[in-house]
Design a protein around this motif. Structure first.
Motif, mmCIF file in Angstrom:
data_model
loop_
_atom_site.group_PDB
_atom_site.id
_atom_site.type_symbol
_atom_site.label_atom_id
_atom_site.label_comp_id
_atom_site.label_asym_id
_atom_site.label_seq_id
_atom_site.Cartn_x
_atom_site.Cartn_y
_atom_site.Cartn_z
ATOM 1 N N UNK A 25 0.927 -1.226 -0.091
ATOM 2 C CA UNK A 25 0.005 -0.001 0.130
ATOM 3 C C UNK A 25 0.883 1.319 0.211
ATOM 4 N N UNK A 26 2.030 1.197 0.233
ATOM 5 C CA UNK A 26 2.855 2.422 0.316
ATOM 6 C C UNK A 26 4.147 2.279 -0.666
ATOM 7 N N UNK A 27 4.322 1.088 -1.119
ATOM 8 C CA UNK A 27 5.527 1.040 -2.004
ATOM 9 C C UNK A 27 5.473 2.200 -3.027
ATOM 10 N N UNK A 28 6.689 2.384 -3.501
ATOM 11 C CA UNK A 28 7.008 3.505 -4.432
ATOM 12 C C UNK A 28 6.444 5.113 -3.811
ATOM 13 N N UNK A 29 5.765 5.132 -2.576
ATOM 14 C CA UNK A 29 5.328 6.574 -2.210
ATOM 15 C C UNK A 29 6.206 6.628 -0.941
ATOM 16 N N UNK A 30 6.404 5.741 -0.132
ATOM 17 C CA UNK A 30 7.177 5.880 1.324
ATOM 18 C C UNK A 30 8.611 5.397 1.173
ATOM 19 N N UNK A 31 9.426 5.991 1.878
ATOM 20 C CA UNK A 31 10.875 5.590 1.962
ATOM 21 C C UNK A 31 11.298 5.572 3.362
ATOM 22 N N UNK A 32 11.691 4.472 3.752
ATOM 23 C CA UNK A 32 12.291 4.266 5.044
ATOM 24 C C UNK A 32 13.952 4.271 4.846
ATOM 25 N N UNK A 33 14.427 5.050 5.918
ATOM 26 C CA UNK A 33 16.061 5.248 5.782
ATOM 27 C C UNK A 33 16.490 5.450 7.064
ATOM 28 N N UNK A 34 17.893 5.343 7.216
ATOM 29 C CA UNK A 34 18.500 5.422 8.730
ATOM 30 C C UNK A 34 19.561 6.563 8.889
ATOM 31 N N UNK A 35 19.906 6.991 9.855
ATOM 32 C CA UNK A 35 21.114 7.821 10.104
ATOM 33 C C UNK A 35 21.727 7.187 11.377
ATOM 34 N N UNK A 36 22.724 6.301 11.316
ATOM 35 C CA UNK A 36 23.050 5.547 12.341
ATOM 36 C C UNK A 36 23.845 6.426 13.275
#
Length: 126
Positions: free
Chosen positions: A63-74
């Motif tokens: 439902x969120x693919x191509x619209x939401x992006x998860x990322x991180x800053x360690x």
């Protein structure tokens, strides 16, 4: 003990964007699954995205693919959820959660996620 604090929620128009942040403090893990979940009134909590913090693998609900992006800053112990092309059906309380028992193959179901933040509200108007 690991603690999670979400921020960045708010209101947006359909088609707009918001970025959520989840900052970890306390006994952080070198590798764990971190997930974003949401729960709308009267509905079950559902996973929208997850990331393996040690490997950087990402996982998304259809439902969120191509619209939401998860990322991180360690360096900041922070996981982000960039939400674009928002829809009214994205309206929900969004929660960040950690599953320290898994380093990869993160799940989008709530099972295994035993550390949760307090949530941040996202409201999308049409």
């Amino acid at each position: 003990q690991l603690q999670l604090v979400e921020s960045g929620g708010g209101s947006a128009q359909a088609g707009g964007s918001l970025r959520l942040s989840c900052t970890a403090s306390g006994n952080t893990y070198s590798s764990a699954c971190m997930g974003w979940f949401r729960q709308a009134p009267g509905k079950e909590r559902e996973g929208v995205a997850a990331i393996s913090t040690g490997y950087g693998y990402t996982y998304y609900a259809d439902s969120v693919k191509d619209r939401f992006t998860i990322s991180q800053d360690n360096a900041k112990n922070t996981v982000y959820l960039q939400m674009n092309s928002l829809k009214p059906e994205d309206t929900a309380m969004y929660y960040c959660a950690a599953d320290p028992s898994r380093a990869w193959r993160c799940r989008l179901g709530i099972q295994g996620y035993n550390i949760w933040g307090q949530g941040t509200q996202v409201t999308v108007s049409s």
